[in-house]
Design a protein around this motif. Structure first.
Motif, PDB file in Angstrom:
ATOM      1  N   LEU A 904       0.835  -1.203   0.000  1.00 13.88           N
ATOM      2  CA  LEU A 904       0.000   0.000   0.000  1.00 13.88           C
ATOM      3  C   LEU A 904       0.874   1.259   0.000  1.00 13.88           C
ATOM      4  CD1 LEU A 904      -2.853   1.191   0.125  1.00 13.88           C
ATOM      5  CD2 LEU A 904      -2.695   1.086   2.636  1.00 13.88           C
ATOM      6  N   LEU A 940      -6.036  -2.525  -0.682  1.00 14.39           N
ATOM      7  CA  LEU A 940      -7.016  -2.306   0.391  1.00 14.39           C
ATOM      8  C   LEU A 940      -7.980  -3.482   0.488  1.00 14.39           C
ATOM      9  CD1 LEU A 940      -7.768   1.472  -0.263  1.00 14.39           C
ATOM     10  CD2 LEU A 940      -6.619   0.522   1.763  1.00 14.39           C
ATOM     11  N   ARG A 945      -9.946  -3.631   4.121  1.00 10.88           N
ATOM     12  CA  ARG A 945     -10.390  -2.252   4.418  1.00 10.88           C
ATOM     13  C   ARG A 945     -11.398  -1.850   3.343  1.00 10.88           C
ATOM     14  NH1 ARG A 945      -4.540   0.540   5.530  1.00 10.88           N
ATOM     15  NH2 ARG A 945      -5.802   2.451   5.417  1.00 10.88           N
ATOM     16  N   GLU A 948     -12.592   2.014   2.753  1.00 12.83           N
ATOM     17  CA  GLU A 948     -11.604   2.827   2.061  1.00 12.83           C
ATOM     18  C   GLU A 948     -11.434   2.374   0.607  1.00 12.83           C
ATOM     19  OE1 GLU A 948      -9.135   1.577   5.171  1.00 12.83           O
ATOM     20  OE2 GLU A 948      -8.593   3.620   5.778  1.00 12.83           O
ATOM     21  N   GLU A 949     -11.526   1.049   0.403  1.00  9.70           N
ATOM     22  CA  GLU A 949     -11.441   0.535  -0.969  1.00  9.70           C
ATOM     23  C   GLU A 949     -12.578   1.120  -1.813  1.00  9.70           C
ATOM     24  OE1 GLU A 949     -12.113  -3.575  -3.528  1.00  9.70           O
ATOM     25  OE2 GLU A 949     -12.217  -3.627  -1.329  1.00  9.70           O
ATOM     26  N   TRP A 971      -5.211   9.869   4.889  1.00  7.94           N
ATOM     27  CA  TRP A 971      -4.730   8.652   5.564  1.00  7.94           C
ATOM     28  C   TRP A 971      -3.352   8.876   6.171  1.00  7.94           C
ATOM     29  CZ3 TRP A 971      -5.964   4.638   1.133  1.00  7.94           C
ATOM     30  CH2 TRP A 971      -7.350   4.521   0.998  1.00  7.94           C
TER      31      TRP A 971
END
Length: 972
Positions: A904, A940, A945, A948-949, A971
C-alpha cells in the motif's frame, strides 16, 4: 527434422541449428562444417609425393610435443565462462592447425560439438550439395575453429560471431588461428557482449634444447617409415642439428624426419641444412612430374585419358596454383589458357588434379567439375617454391624466366577494372615469403608490382597490408603510394591494415623532417588511424605527441591554436574510448577554452567553436552531467543559428537542434524538447524536398527522435507513423551504406518496438525487438564500447516483449544478459549508466515474479527502487521512472502476497508522484493515475479495508483523481 537442399545449377548449402549469412549476390560469408576425422590415405599415394605427408589434413604423425600449449587450451576450454574466444598465433609451420585439431578430437570425445568455419567468399565449395546438421542435441559444449583468421575481413568475423550456434546455454569456445596478432587488437575490443572471455596466445618456436625436438623428430620419423614399410629406422638420425635456430618450427622438424626416411628408401644421403630439406622435397615434386610424363602407359582415368603434361608445363601450373589457390574448374581453365601451356589448359588441369587432387572432393562423378589447381601443401613449402622459382636468390635451385610474367599475368586487372579474385592470396603468399628471415629478394618483386599498381595492396586486404608493412625491404615510397589508395569512409575490414601502413610511413617520414608542424600532422594522421583500428592506447600516446608539438607551436604561432583545439577534442575521444571520462572532460574543456579565446580575439572560426562544444557536450552527457551538456549544446545551437547561409550550415544547425531536443527529453522538459525537435524536423524536411540524395539521413534521424517524443506524450498515431517512417528510411540507407547506418536502424527498431507495444501490436513489437537485438549484437562485435549499451537496452526490451507473451524461458536469459551488461557499465560510471541498470533490474524483478522466483524477485525489485530513488534525488527527470518502479514493486509484492502494508505504501507513493507529474504534463502522465490507483484499491481489498477501498474505486470510476489524492493525504 529433415532438410533438403536441391540445386539445379551451381551448388547449395544448408544447415540445421545455425545461421547462414550471405552477401547480396547469394555467396555465403562463411560455411560451417562439422569436424570430420582425417581421411585414410593409401601409402602408395603418399609416397608418390612425399610432401603430401606434411599436410596437416592427413595427420600422418600422431600429435607429439606442445603438451604445455595443449594443457593451456584444455584449461581455457574448461573455464567457467560460457563464451570464450582465443586468438592463437604463430608463424606458418609452427603447428597451429595440428594443435587445434588435437583439441577438437579431445572435445569430440568429451561430447562437444566441434565445428570448423570456412571463409565463404573463397572460390571453391567443399561439395556441390553441402548439408550440415549443427543441432546441439545433448552436446556438452561447442568448439568453433577458424583457420587463417587474420585473412578474414573483420566484418566477416563479426557476422560469424553473431551466429545462433554460439548462443546456447552451454560452454562455447571459439579458437582463431592466425600468423600474427596484429588483426586481433581491434577485434578483441569489439567482441559481441560482456559474457565473452577474450585471450590471446602466441605459439612460440620449439624449445632450443634438443630433447623436445628429438621426441618430435622420432615420432614423425616412425610415422613416415610406416608408410614406406621400413622396419628398423632407429639408425636414422636428424640430418640437421635439431638445436639450430632454423629447426624451431614443427614443420621443419617433420621435414627433417620425412627427408631422412625418404632418402633412406631411395638409397641416397639426405641434405644437411634446413634449406637443403626444402630443395630435396621440391626435387621430389619435379621427379614425380617427370616420371608421370615419361610413363606413356600411366592412366589418369583408365578408360579415357593419359597423363600428357610436360614437366615444364606442370611446374608452371603448380606455381600458378600456389598463387591462386584452388579455383572452380572453369576459372582454372581460363587462367591456364592465359598462360598458353602445352598441351592445353584442359589437359594441364586434368593432369594437375591427378598430382594434386582436391582435399574435399564431391561425389566421384562430379569431382573433376568441382575444382582445379589445388595448391602445393603445406603453405610454407608453397611459399618457398614461389621464392625459389622467382629470380633473385642464391640457392642451388633454378629460377625460371617465366615466373615474373606469370605473377604479372595473374595480377592483371579484369576488364571492368577490378582486381582478380585471387589477388589477396597471391600478394599474401608473396609477402609471407618475403617476411623477415626468409627470402628478401621477393620484396624487390613486390616493390615493382606495387609501384605499378599500389591499389592492389588495398584490394588484398588487411592481413596482406600488415605483412607488407612488416617487410624491411619494402620501399617506403610503395607504402606511401598504397596509403593514397585507401577509400574514404568506414571500411572496418581495412582499418588494421591501413593503421599498419600509416605507422610504417609515419616512422619513415618523421625521420626525414625537422618541421614541427609537419611532425604534428604526421602524428595526428597516425593517431586517427590507430584509433580507428582500436589501438586506443597507441592512438592516445601518438596524439599526446601531436598535442605537445601543437602546444609549443601555438606559443609562437597563434595560427596553430585551431589545430591544438582539434587535437584536444581528439584526445577527449580516445580517452573516452579507454574509459577515462574525467581525463576526457579535461581535454574537451581545453578545446573549448581555446576556441573561446579565439572568439574573444575574433581570430577563430565559429564552426570550430561549435564543434568543440559538441564534443564537450558528448563527454558531459556520458558522465551524466545533463545540465552542463545542455548548456554546451545550447551554445552550439546558438552559434549555428547565426550561420545559415549554405545548405551545409542548415544541415549542421538541424543536427544541433536534434541533439538538443534529446538532452531536453532526458531532462523531462518534454514540451521544449518537442518544440526543438519539430524545428529540426522541418528544416530537414525542407532540405529533403530540395535534394533527397543528401538529406535522407537527417530526415530519418528527426523522424526517429520525434517518434519517441510523441510516444512519451501518448500521441500514438503520430508516434507509429514517425517510427515506421524512420525504420523505412534507415532500411533504404543501409542498402547504400551498411556500416554507416546499421546502428541507426537498430536504434530505430528498438524505438518502434516500444511504440508498437503501447498500441497493442505485440507480435510486431516482438519482431522489431528481435531484429534490433540481432543487429545490436553484431554491432557490439565491431565496437563494444560504442554499441554494448544499445545492445543491453535492446535485450531488456526484448525480454519485456517476450515476457508479455509468456515466453519466460526466452525472456529471462535476455533480461539477465541486459542486467549483467548494465551492472558492469554502471559499476564503472554510475552517473552515465545507473539509470539503465535500475531499469533492467526493474524488468528482471517483474519476470522473476512471473516464474515464481519469490525472494529473487523481491530483492531485485527493492534494489531497483533504491537506485531510482537515489537518481531522482539528484535529477528530477528520474521521478517518472521512480513512480513506474514503485508501482511495479507494489504489483510484485501484491502478486507474491508480501506485507500488504508495504504494498500500500509503494502504490500510494507511485500514485502521488504520477499525480504531480500529470499536473505538469497531463498528456504524458494522466493515463498512469487510474492504473496506480487500482493497485491501491486492490491492496485495500486484500487488507480487508472495504470502506476505504470503496472510496478509491468511486474516485476511479468518476475519474476524480484530485479527490483520490485528498483521501490518500488524509490517511497519511
Amino acid at each position: 527434422m529433415q532438410q533438403s537442399v536441391r540445386v539445379e545449377s551451381g551448388v547449395g548449402y544448408g544447415v540445421q541449428g545455425a545461421d547462414i549469412h550471405v552477401f547480396g549476390d547469394g555467396v555465403p560469408v562463411y560455411l560451417l562444417a562439422n569436424r570430420t576425422p582425417p581421411p585414410v590415405s593409401d601409402a602408395r599415394f603418399l609416397r608418390e609425393l612425399p610432401s603430401r605427408m606434411l599436410n596437416a589434413h592427413f595427420q600422418i604423425v600422431d600429435f607429439t610435443g606442445r603438451q604445455d600449449e595443449l594443457a593451456d587450451l584444455r584449461e581455457w576450454r574448461d573455464k567457467e565462462s560460457r563464451l570464450a574466444v582465443r586468438w592463437l598465433h604463430g608463424p606458418g609451420g609452427q603447428g597451429k592447425t595440428r594443435l587445434a585439431d588435437q583439441l577438437a578430437a579431445e572435445c569430440t570425445a568429451l561430447g562437444w560439438k566441434a565445428v570448423t568455419a570456412l571463409h565463404g567468399p573463397g572460390l571453391v565449395w567443399p561439395s556441390p550439395s553441402m548439408q550440415e546438421d549443427l543441432r546441439l542435441t545433448d552436446a556438452a559444449g561447442v568448439l568453433l575453429i577458424v583457420d587463417y583468421a587474420d585473412q578474414w575481413p573483420r566484418s566477416h568475423l563479426t557476422w560469424l560471431f553473431s551466429n545462433a550456434l554460439l548462443y546456447h546455454m552451454i560452454p562455447t569456445r571459439i579458437l582463431l588461428l592466425a600468423r600474427s596478432a596484429d588483426a586481433w587488437t581491434p577485434l578483441r575490443a569489439t567482441l559481441a557482449n560482456n559474457q565473452v572471455d577474450v585471450s590471446t596466445t602466441p605459439l612460440r618456436s620449439l624449445p632450443d634444447g634438443p630433447a623436445g625436438r628429438l621426441e618430435m623428430f622420432t615420432a614423425a620419423r616412425n610415422a613416415f617409415a610406416a608408410r614406406y614399410d621400413l622396419q628398423d629406422v632407429t639408425r636414422l638420425a636428424p640430418p640437421s642439428p635439431l638445436e639450430d635456430q632454423e629447426m624451431g618450427l614443427t614443420l621443419t622438424v617433420h621435414m627433417a624426419a620425412l627427408v631422412a626416411v625418404d632418402a633412406s628408401a631411395q638409397g641416397c644421403l639426405p641434405p644437411r641444412t634446413p634449406e637443403g630439406l626444402t630443395l630435396y622435397l621440391l626435387d621430389r615434386e619435379h621427379l614425380h612430374w617427370a616420371r608421370l610424363y615419361g610413363d606413356g602407359t600411366h592412366e589418369l582415368t583408365p578408360s579415357r585419358r593419359t597423363y600428357r603434361t610436360p614437366p615444364a608445363s606442370m611446374e608452371r601450373g603448380v606455381f600458378t596454383a600456389a598463387l591462386t589457390g584452388a579455383l572452380p574448374r572453369a576459372w582454372a581453365i581460363r587462367v591456364l589458357n592465359s598462360l598458353q601451356l602445352a598441351p592445353g589448359a584442359e589437359q594441364v588441369a586434368a593432369d594437375h588434379a591427378h598430382c594434386y587432387p582436391p582435399l574435399t572432393p564431391g561425389p566421384s562423378n562430379e569431382a573433376e567439375h568441382l575444382s582445379a589447381l589445388e595448391p602445393l601443401y603445406p603453405d610454407r613449402l608453397a611459399e618457398d617454391f614461389l621464392a625459389l622459382t622467382l629470380p633473385g636468390h642464391h640457392a642451388d635451385y633454378p629460377a625460371r624466366p617465366w615466373a615474373c610474367a606469370t605473377v604479372q599475368e595473374l595480377l592483371t586487372r579484369e576488364s571492368d577494372g577490378f582486381a582478380a579474385p585471387w589477388t589477396p592470396r597471391t600478394l599474401s603468399f608473396l609477402a609471407a615469403a618475403a617476411s623477415p628471415g626468409r627470402w628478401p629478394h621477393i620484396a624487390d618483386h613486390l616493390n615493382r608490382i606495387l609501384l605499378d599498381d599500389p591499389a592492389l595492396a588495398v584490394a588484398a586486404g588487411s592481413a596482406t597490408l600488415i605483412s607488407l608493412a612488416d617487410i624491411p625491404e619494402i620501399d617506403p615510397q610503395v607504402l606511401q603510394d598504397i596509403q593514397l589508395w585507401f577509400p574514404s569512409g568506414p571500411y572496418p575490414e581495412l582499418v588494421p591494415g591501413k593503421a599498419a601502413i600509416v605507422r610504417r610511413t609515419t616512422c619513415h617520414l618523421l625521420a626525414g623532417t625537422s618541421d614541427p608542424a609537419e611532425q604534428a600532422a604526421l602524428h595526428t594522421e597516425l593517431a586517427v588511424s590507430a584509433g580507428q583500428a582500436g589501438w586506443n592506447e597507441e592512438a592516445l600516446a601518438v596524439n599526446e605527441k601531436a598535442v605537445r608539438i601543437r602546444r609549443q607551436l601555438a606559443l609562437e604561432q597563434p595560427a596553430q591554436l585551431p589545430y591544438l583545439s582539434r587535437s584536444h577534442s581528439r584526445q577527449a575521444i580516445f580517452l573516452s574510448h579507454l574509459g577515462r571520462l574525467h581525463d576526457a572532460l579535461t581535454a574537451s574543456e581545453q578545446a573549448v577554452r581555446i576556441q573561446r579565446r579565439l572568439e574573444e580575439t575574433h581570430t577563430g572560426e565559429a564552426g570550430d567553436l561549435a564543434y568543440a562544444l559538441s564534443e564537450h557536450s558528448n563527454v558531459l552527457a556520458e558522465l551524466g552531467r545533463l545540465e552542463e551538456a545542455l548548456a554546451a549544446l545550447e551554445a552550439s545551437v546558438e552559434i549555428r543559428s547565426r550561420h545559415l547561409e549554405t545548405r551545409d550550415d542548415r544541415r549542421s544547425y538541424a543536427m544541433a537542434l536534434n541533439n538538443l531536443s534529446m538532452v531536453l527529453g532526458k531532462l523531462d522538459r518534454f514540451h521544449q524538447s518537442l518544440e526543438v525537435s519539430v524545428a529540426a524536423f522541418m528544416i530537414r524536411k525542407a532540405l529533403y524536398e530540395e535534394n533527397p540524395a543528401d538529406s535522407l539521413p537527417g530526415l530519418a534521424d528527426s523522424a526517429n527522435t520525434l517518434g519517441t517524443q510523441m510516444m512519451r506524450l501518448r500521441w500514438f498515431d503520430k508516434a507509429v507513423f514517425l517510427g515506421e517512417a524512420a525504420v523505412h528510411f534507415y532500411r533504404q540507407l543501409v542498402q547504400v551504406n551498411q556500416d554507416r547506418y546499421e546502428p541507426d536502424l537498430a536504434m530505430a527498431l528498438t524505438n518502434l518496438g516500444l511504440i508498437l507495444a503501447e498500441v497493442e501490436r505485440p507480435d510486431e513489437a516482438l519482431a522489431n525487438a528481435v531484429e534490433s537485438v540481432k543487429l545490436n549484437r553484431s554491432l557490439a562485435s565491431t565496437d563494444r564500447t560504442a554499441y554494448e549499451p544499445s545492445l543491453a537496452n535492446a535485450l531488456s526490451n526484448l525480454g519485456l516483449r517476450l515476457s508479455l507473451q509468456e515466453r519466460m524461458d526466452e525472456a529471462l536469459p535476455a533480461t539477465w544478459e541486459a542486467v549483467q551488461i548494465h551492472q558492469r557499465l554502471a559499476s564503472d560510471d554510475w552517473d552515465a549508466f545507473g539509470e539503465r541498470y535500475a531499469m533492467s533490474l526493474s524488468n528482471l524483478a517483474y519476470q522473476l515474479a512471473k516464474v515464481g522466483e519469490r525472494q529473487d524477485a523481491l530483492d531485485t525489485s527493492k534494489e531497483a527502487v533504491v537506485h531510482y530513488r537515489k537518481l531522482s534525488e539528484t535529477n528530477s527527470a528520474f521521478i517518472s521512472e521512480l513512480a513506474r518502479t514503485l508501482h511495479s514493486h507494489a504489483r510484485i509484492r501484491l502478486h507474491l502476497h508480501e506485507e500488504e502494508d508495504a504494498v500500500l505504501q509503494a502504490a500510494t507513493e507511485a500514485f502521488t508522484l504520477y499525480d504531480k507529474l500529470a499536473a505538469r504534463l497531463p498528456e504524458g502522465f494522466a493515463a498512469y493515475l487510474p492504473v496506480t490507483l487500482t493497485t491501491v484499491a486492490d491492496t485495500l481489498s486484500v487488507l480487508g479495508r472495504e470502506t476505504e477501498e470503496g472510496e478509491i474505486r468511486q474516485c476511479i470510476e468518476n475519474a476524480d483523481f484530485a479527490a483520490a489524492a485528498n483521501v490518500l493525504a488524509a490517511w497519511r
